[in-house]
Design a protein around this motif. Structure first.
Motif, short mmCIF file in Angstrom:
data_model
loop_
_atom_site.label_atom_id
_atom_site.label_comp_id
_atom_site.label_asym_id
_atom_site.label_seq_id
_atom_site.Cartn_x
_atom_site.Cartn_y
_atom_site.Cartn_z
N GLN A 450 0.83 -1.20 0.00
CA GLN A 450 0.00 0.00 0.00
C GLN A 450 0.87 1.27 0.00
O GLN A 450 0.62 2.23 0.73
CB GLN A 450 -0.94 0.01 1.21
CG GLN A 450 -1.92 -1.14 1.21
CD GLN A 450 -2.80 -1.16 2.44
OE1 GLN A 450 -2.88 -0.18 3.18
NE2 GLN A 450 -3.46 -2.28 2.70
N GLY A 451 1.92 1.24 -0.79
CA GLY A 451 2.80 2.39 -0.91
C GLY A 451 3.83 2.52 0.19
O GLY A 451 4.63 3.45 0.17
N VAL A 452 3.81 1.58 1.15
CA VAL A 452 4.76 1.61 2.25
C VAL A 452 5.88 0.62 1.98
O VAL A 452 5.62 -0.58 1.77
CB VAL A 452 4.07 1.26 3.59
CG1 VAL A 452 5.09 1.28 4.73
CG2 VAL A 452 2.95 2.27 3.86
N LYS A 453 7.11 1.09 1.97
CA LYS A 453 8.26 0.25 1.67
C LYS A 453 8.84 -0.33 2.96
O LYS A 453 9.08 0.39 3.93
CB LYS A 453 9.34 1.05 0.95
CG LYS A 453 10.59 0.23 0.58
CD LYS A 453 11.58 1.08 -0.19
CE LYS A 453 12.86 0.31 -0.50
NZ LYS A 453 12.60 -0.90 -1.28
N PHE A 454 9.05 -1.66 2.95
CA PHE A 454 9.69 -2.32 4.07
C PHE A 454 11.18 -2.50 3.75
O PHE A 454 11.54 -2.79 2.60
CB PHE A 454 9.05 -3.68 4.34
CG PHE A 454 7.71 -3.60 5.02
CD1 PHE A 454 6.60 -3.14 4.34
CD2 PHE A 454 7.57 -3.97 6.34
CE1 PHE A 454 5.36 -3.06 4.96
CE2 PHE A 454 6.35 -3.88 6.97
CZ PHE A 454 5.23 -3.42 6.28
N VAL A 455 12.03 -2.33 4.74
CA VAL A 455 13.47 -2.48 4.55
C VAL A 455 14.00 -3.51 5.54
O VAL A 455 13.51 -3.66 6.65
CB VAL A 455 14.21 -1.14 4.74
CG1 VAL A 455 13.81 -0.15 3.67
CG2 VAL A 455 13.92 -0.54 6.12
N GLY A 456 15.03 -4.27 5.12
CA GLY A 456 15.64 -5.31 5.96
C GLY A 456 16.28 -6.36 5.09
O GLY A 456 16.37 -6.22 3.86
N GLU A 463 11.25 -3.97 8.15
CA GLU A 463 10.67 -2.88 8.93
C GLU A 463 10.07 -1.85 8.00
O GLU A 463 10.68 -1.47 6.99
CB GLU A 463 11.74 -2.24 9.81
CG GLU A 463 11.25 -1.07 10.66
CD GLU A 463 12.37 -0.41 11.43
OE1 GLU A 463 12.12 0.63 12.07
OE2 GLU A 463 13.51 -0.94 11.40
N ALA A 464 8.84 -1.42 8.31
CA ALA A 464 8.17 -0.41 7.49
C ALA A 464 8.91 0.91 7.58
O ALA A 464 9.41 1.29 8.64
CB ALA A 464 6.73 -0.25 7.93
N SER A 465 8.96 1.66 6.48
CA SER A 465 9.62 2.96 6.45
C SER A 465 8.79 3.92 5.62
O SER A 465 7.95 3.51 4.83
CB SER A 465 11.04 2.83 5.87
OG SER A 465 10.98 2.44 4.51
N GLY A 466 9.02 5.23 5.80
CA GLY A 466 8.29 6.22 5.04
C GLY A 466 7.17 6.86 5.85
O GLY A 466 6.84 6.44 6.96
N SER A 467 6.55 7.87 5.25
CA SER A 467 5.56 8.67 5.97
C SER A 467 4.26 7.93 6.24
O SER A 467 3.53 8.28 7.16
CB SER A 467 5.27 9.95 5.17
OG SER A 467 4.79 9.62 3.88
N LEU A 468 3.91 6.92 5.45
CA LEU A 468 2.65 6.20 5.62
C LEU A 468 2.82 4.88 6.37
O LEU A 468 1.90 4.07 6.42
CB LEU A 468 2.02 5.92 4.25
CG LEU A 468 1.70 7.15 3.39
CD1 LEU A 468 1.17 6.71 2.04
CD2 LEU A 468 0.68 8.04 4.10
#
Length: 623
Positions: A450-456, A463-468
């Protein structure tokens, strides 16, 4: 001097393991269809590079070049092309053995447009297998790009073909691989002889790449019962006279019973041969345990993930990293350790002992002396270790009309994420996974939701990152609902990380504890204030006729004019209410009077009233 001695000992191990055996040259059929003087069926040795057309045939016309007859230089330098003309037969280039690698001859022939290359032996001897160069001389940039088939023919046949061509005769040949592999029934048994060492140059790189690419196809075939796959590992024993030497101790386990060469041929640094033996044993045990649990295809997952997560160059080629991969795939780690046993013990290891016995050829297979080696239906595969080429070879091993659909189509795909989530990271609460199904298998890659980028790393952490990010499972941060209130440690204006909300303290990820503002005297501290702690906040009241101002944390007196004005408002409200009730009562009374008059009027039309006279009855009859 010691390094040289170690290298010689390593080579001696190899010779000891193979000199007592028998190497089988894999062959295919070569049929000369013209001229009449050469018509016959001959044998040729399949080259261990390029792409043999297993299960098929290839017809072409032979050309023997006038220049560069050993094909050691590019034919473009002399402006020569062997590309077939429209409507003509494909060109089989005949070249002489010698002066350069077999692979370079094939590469130059392919670049010149030839459909196949025939190498004529330069000595009278039995046919041999043309192999790729050793590591120091290998060039992966062209070895893996050779796609034409190659074959070695005897010196006698080569001389006869040259003689016919010099006389102006056309030589046509049919290369036939249909019987190169047995095809007895509806199931193919194949073995892959490999190595966990990833520091052996292009050959190691090519076999790791093959495992990654072929994994999806192999698992489909195995799960549906079309194939029976078995991985194998070559080991050598240390001669008894050298068991106590430094070289044997660094390259062997179980007191010299099972050995492997030093990965970088340097005994003074890096990983040792015994490290490779232990990892080979662990991979064999992974297959054994997975096979006993009816999931032998997990071997492909383990080997792929181990190569990605535990490379030698990152100093992760060890038990700790291997155990993490095993656990991520849901394989019983205790059974693996039990299978490995004690590498320092002076006892036989049943798994490695069986592997050494399997190296010796039986029946038509011959000894395994080349790494990597693929054995299909007890015949050694020759050619490029490529997904498409190997799949075609396996398909040629099925009895005719019993091939699975994968042999007739290219869209082969298995969703590995359905089983144990593919060993990747997963958030079950939010139904989010890092497992991404692909044509070749699966990737553990943190997703975008949903437009939310996870990093790891995709395997153990995302882990979710970004404003949303707070919209997706609260960004993986702490969240709790109590007394009808919900608090979260996810903050929208942070691209990552978690922070406990006001009124709480903690790491923001696993826990946030309520702060007792009253006890810590951080709020409601004025002399007239009375403090009461609540979950996530506090309540503050004032003694006497005072009002608490939260912004200033103080109590102030109430305004009497305000009290008067509020009383006046209440009088107005009550007056309006009374007027409303009086009006409603009058309305109800008038309605009732109106209805009574209407009812009386209606009854007067159908019933006599009290003021109306009665009409006398009239009698009829005789007097």
């Amino acid at each position: 001097m010691r390094e040289k001695l170690g290298f010689l000992v390593c080579v001696w191990f190899l010779l000891c393991g193979s000199c007592m055996g028998r190497f089988v040259v894999e062959k295919n059929s070569l049929k000369v269809t013209s001229p009449d003087s050469l018509k016959d069926v001959y044998e040729c040795a399949i080259g261990n590079f390029g792409v043999p057309q297993y299960g098929g045939t290839l017809v072409g016309a032979v050309i023997y070049p006038k220049v560069d007859q050993k094909a050691c230089k590019s034919f473009s330098d002399v402006d020569v092309s062997f590309k077939a003309k429209p409507g003509g037969l494909p060109i089989f280039l005949l070249v002489d053995r010698g002066d350069c690698f077999f692979t370079l001859k094939a590469w130059n022939a392919q670049n010149a447009g030839a459909a196949a290359v025939l190498v004529a032996d330069d000595r009278v001897e039995p046919l041999i297998t043309m192999d790729t160069p050793e590591e120091d001389d290998a060039r992966a940039d062209y070895l893996q790009n050779i796609t034409i088939p190659s074959a070695l023919i005897t010196k006698a046949l080569g001389d006869n073909i040259k003689k016919a061509l010099s006389s102006g005769e056309m030589v046509n040949i049919n290369l036939d691989w249909r019987e190169s592999l047995p095809h007895p029934d509806e199931r193919v048994e194949y073995e892959f002889w490999t190595n966990s060492n990833d520091e052996c140059g292009p050959k190691c790189e090519s076999q790791i790449e093959f495992v990654k690419n072929f994994k999806g196809v192999a698992q489909i075939l195995e799960q549906k019962g079309y194939t029976q796959f078995t991985p194998h590992y070559i080991t050598w024993y240390c001669p008894e006279a050298f068991i106590l030497s430094k070289q044997c101790k660094s390259q062997c386990i179980n007191h010299g019973r099972y050995c492997a060469p030093d990965p970088d041929q340097d005994f003074s640094k890096g990983y040792e041969g015994k490290d490779v033996v232990v990892q080979n044993l662990r991979q064999a045990c992974v297959y054994k345990v997975a096979n006993e649990s009816k999931r032998p295809w997990l071997w492909w997952d383990y080997v792929t993930d181990f190569a990605i997560r535990c490379p030698m160059k990152e100093k992760k080629y060890n038990k700790e990293c291997a155990d993490q991969v095993i656990q991520s795939l849901g394989i019983d780690l205790k059974e693996i350790d039990k299978c490995i046993g004690d590498p320092d013990a002076d006892v036989d290891n049943p798994v490695l002992k069986d592997e050494q016995e399997a190296q010796i050829g039986k029946g038509s297979r011959g000894d395994v002396t080349i790494l990597p080696t693929l054995v299909i239906n007890n015949r050694q595969y020759r050619g490029k270790l490529d997904k498409g080429a190997v799949l075609k070879a396996i398909c040629s091993g099925f009895e005719e009309t019993t091939e699975p659909a994968v042999c007739l189509a290219q869209d082969v795909e298995t969703n590995e994420c359905f089983v144990n989530n593919g060993g990747c990271w997963q958030d079950k609460a939010a139904n989010i996974t890092a497992c991404k199904d692909t044509f070749r298998g699966r990737l553990c890659e943190c997703p975008v939701v949903q437009g939310v980028k996870f990093v790891g790393d995709g395997y153990t952490h995302c882990e979710a990152s970004g404003s949303l990010r707070c919209e997706i499972n609260y960004g993986g941060c702490w969240k709790k609902t109590q007394d009808g209130k919900t608090y979260s440690a996810c903050v929208d204006d942070h691209t990552k990380g978690c922070k406990c909300p006001p009124g709480f303290k903690g790491d923001g990820v696993k826990s946030c504890e309520d702060v007792d503002e009253c006890k810590e005297k951080s709020a409601c501290q004025c002399p007239e204030c009375k403090c009461k702690n609540t979950w996530g906040s506090y309540e503050c009241s004032c003694s006497g006729n005072l009002l608490y101002m939260r912004e200033h944390d103080t109590c102030i007196g109430k305004d009497t004019k305000t009290e008067f004005s509020w009383g006046f408002v209440w009088v107005i409200i009550l007056g309006l209410a009374a007027a409303g009730l009086g009006g409603y009562a009058v309305y109800k009374y008038r309605i009732r009077r109106y209805m009574d008059s209407e009812i009386r009027a209606i009854m007067a039309q159908y019933m006599p009233l009290d003021n109306q006279g009665e009409v006398p009855n009239m009698a009829h009859g005789n007097v």
